[in-house]
Design an enzyme around this catalytic site. Structure first.
Site, PDB file in Angstrom:
ATOM      1  N   SER A 207       0.838  -1.202   0.000  1.00  0.00           N
ATOM      2  CA  SER A 207       0.000   0.000   0.000  1.00  0.00           C
ATOM      3  C   SER A 207       0.870   1.248   0.000  1.00  0.00           C
ATOM      4  O   SER A 207       2.060   1.177  -0.337  1.00  0.00           O
ATOM      5  CB  SER A 207      -0.924  -0.024   1.228  1.00  0.00           C
ATOM      6  N   ASN A 208       0.300   2.370   0.353  1.00  0.00           N
ATOM      7  CA  ASN A 208       1.061   3.618   0.472  1.00  0.00           C
ATOM      8  C   ASN A 208       0.461   4.403   1.634  1.00  0.00           C
ATOM      9  O   ASN A 208      -0.533   3.979   2.223  1.00  0.00           O
ATOM     10  CB  ASN A 208       1.005   4.414  -0.838  1.00  0.00           C
ATOM     11  N   SER A 209       1.054   5.541   1.947  1.00  0.00           N
ATOM     12  CA  SER A 209       0.621   6.222   3.175  1.00  0.00           C
ATOM     13  C   SER A 209      -0.436   7.306   2.937  1.00  0.00           C
ATOM     14  O   SER A 209      -0.553   8.237   3.723  1.00  0.00           O
ATOM     15  CB  SER A 209       1.829   6.786   3.921  1.00  0.00           C
ATOM     16  N   SER A 210      -1.226   7.182   1.875  1.00  0.00           N
ATOM     17  CA  SER A 210      -2.317   8.148   1.672  1.00  0.00           C
ATOM     18  C   SER A 210      -3.282   8.097   2.871  1.00  0.00           C
ATOM     19  O   SER A 210      -3.693   7.022   3.291  1.00  0.00           O
ATOM     20  CB  SER A 210      -3.072   7.793   0.385  1.00  0.00           C
ATOM     21  N   ALA A 275      -4.911   7.455  -4.001  1.00  0.00           N
ATOM     22  CA  ALA A 275      -3.550   7.047  -4.348  1.00  0.00           C
ATOM     23  C   ALA A 275      -3.609   5.544  -4.625  1.00  0.00           C
ATOM     24  O   ALA A 275      -3.340   4.720  -3.749  1.00  0.00           O
ATOM     25  CB  ALA A 275      -2.601   7.351  -3.207  1.00  0.00           C
TER      26      ALA A 275
END
Ligand code: C5P
Length: 397
Positions: A207-210, A275
């Site tokens: 995942s990502n940190s959105s 994101a």
């Protein structure tokens, strides 16, 4: 719409000041309460008596009256108003507003006003085109003032081009739209938000940190303007709560794409604030993967690009806004995405800007449109950024 609204008209020195008589007449005819401030040089173009008569009250132009010692409280004037409109806004007044100069009542009131401030520039085309004027206008927009762009036509100088103050009817229409209960009433908006989770195994994911905070702020801003919002969000803790917003929670890019594709035909606007993970593991292990001392290779495959796919389906009645988080050469990459994904506007934030992008309460954005026009905003709360974005959308339809 304007009945009972308190409108403070601030007139600076430009030949377009004569149009303010019509403007005040149109506003009072709609039962708005109008007060007028004039700079000294505005009085060379139209008399205070004319505007006092039409606005049915005194015209304010100095901080105090030398004869009576009466002080005109600029703070009270600023607090009284529901909206301040600086029209015409001369090059001089715009430059002073930009620099915090406070040498007349108009500027003192501007500096202390808490209400939305609109400004309608009027000047000769070369003055308007001058880099310093353009820079000043851009700075005022970035600070959250609303530009009512000048119109093109015959100027007092005899030259023809941009610089004519917007016509009074158009100014009134813009103010009416501002107060209209919901500028997006009856419109449907699809918003993607947050990150996506792409499973590796039963417990792990990519995942990502959105944080989803920007998407949430945009959804609430649209809902407050009467829109019906379909909010498709990846896993976050930032879900908007509002009767006009229907929340659809998804995990993966594939799920987000499926929901967006299904709901897309009914929407007027699509805002791609998510994101979305660009890649997903080719195979997901149903069991938790065990370590065995050897390197683990995970083969990734591309996710659907939701904005790109829906961009291919876009009709000329639909309006798309994309986001781009860039670390370098932001303008180049943003414009490339604007074209490739068929966006009408692209909102760019730069990783280098402190306080902007993922996770922060604030954001600093620049927006590019299809005509290559760039609008930059200052660092501000995501709620205020969302309002700036909505205003820019309304001026691009
Ligand atoms: O290419 P990039 O990921 O930077 O593009 C960002 C824009 O495209 C954002 O508006 C994002 O929501 C959208 N996007 C998407 N689906 C993807 C990747 C990005 O909708 N798979």
């Amino acid at each position: 719409m304007l009945a009972g609204k308190k409108i403070l008209i601030a007139v600076s020195g430009s030949i377009a000041a004569y149009k303010v008589a019509f403007l005040v007449r149109l506003l009072t005819a709609r039962n708005a309460q109008v007060k007028v401030i004039m700079t000294e040089s505005a009085k060379d173009f139209i008399t205070p008596l004319t505007l006092a008569t039409l606005s049915e009250g005194p015209v304010y132009s100095s901080l105090f009256n030398n004869d009576t010692g009466e002080w005109h409280n600029h703070v009270k004037l600023g607090l009284w108003a529901d909206l301040m409109l600086i029209a015409p806004a001369s090059a001089n007044t715009i430059a002073k507003m930009t620099n915090g100069v406070c040498d007349n009542l108009l500027l003192a009131t501007y500096l202390s006003a808490k209400c939305p401030v609109f400004f309608a520039p009027a000047m000769d085309l070369d003055m308007l085109a001058h880099a310093s004027t353009q820079q000043n206008i851009a700075t005022l927009i970035a600070r959250g003032n609303y530009l009512i762009d000048s119109e093109s036509g015959l100027l007092a100088s005899g030259l023809v081009g941009p610089g004519r103050m917007a016509e009074p009817e158009n100014l009134v229409e813009i103010l009416e739209n501002h107060f209209k209960k919901g500028a997006f009433h009856g419109k449907k908006i699809l918003i993607t938000s947050g990150p996506t989770h792409e499973a590796i195994d039963a417990v792990r994911f990519i995942s990502n940190s959105s944080s989803g905070k920007m998407g949430k702020a945009i959804a609430l801003a649209f809902a407050k303007q009467g829109a019906e919002v379909i909010f498709v969000s990846g896993p976050t803790s930032n879900y908007p709560g509002h009767s006009q917003i229907s929340l659809i929670k998804v995990k993966t890019a594939d799920e987000m794409f499926a929901v967006c594709k299904q709901r897309y035909p009914e929407v007027d606007y699509a805002i791609f604030a998510a994101a979305v993970a660009d890649y997903k593991p080719q195979c997901m292990s149903a069991q938790k993967l065990k370590k065995n001392g050897a390197p683990l290779h995970i083969k990734l495959t591309e996710n659907p690009d939701i904005a790109f796919e829906l961009g291919k389906l876009k009709s000329n009645k639909q309006f798309h806004v994309g986001f781009a988080l860039e670390s370098n050469d932001a303008e180049h990459f943003a414009k490339e995405k604007l074209n490739k994904k068929n966006f009408d506007l692209i909102v760019v934030n730069c990783l280098e800007d402190a306080g902007a992008g993922f996770g922060h309460e604030t954001n600093k954005i620049t927006i590019y449109d299809r005509a290559n026009k760039k609008t930059s905003f200052e660092l501000k709360s995501k709620d205020k950024v969302a309002i700036d974005l909505l205003y820019l959308i309304t001026t691009h339809e």
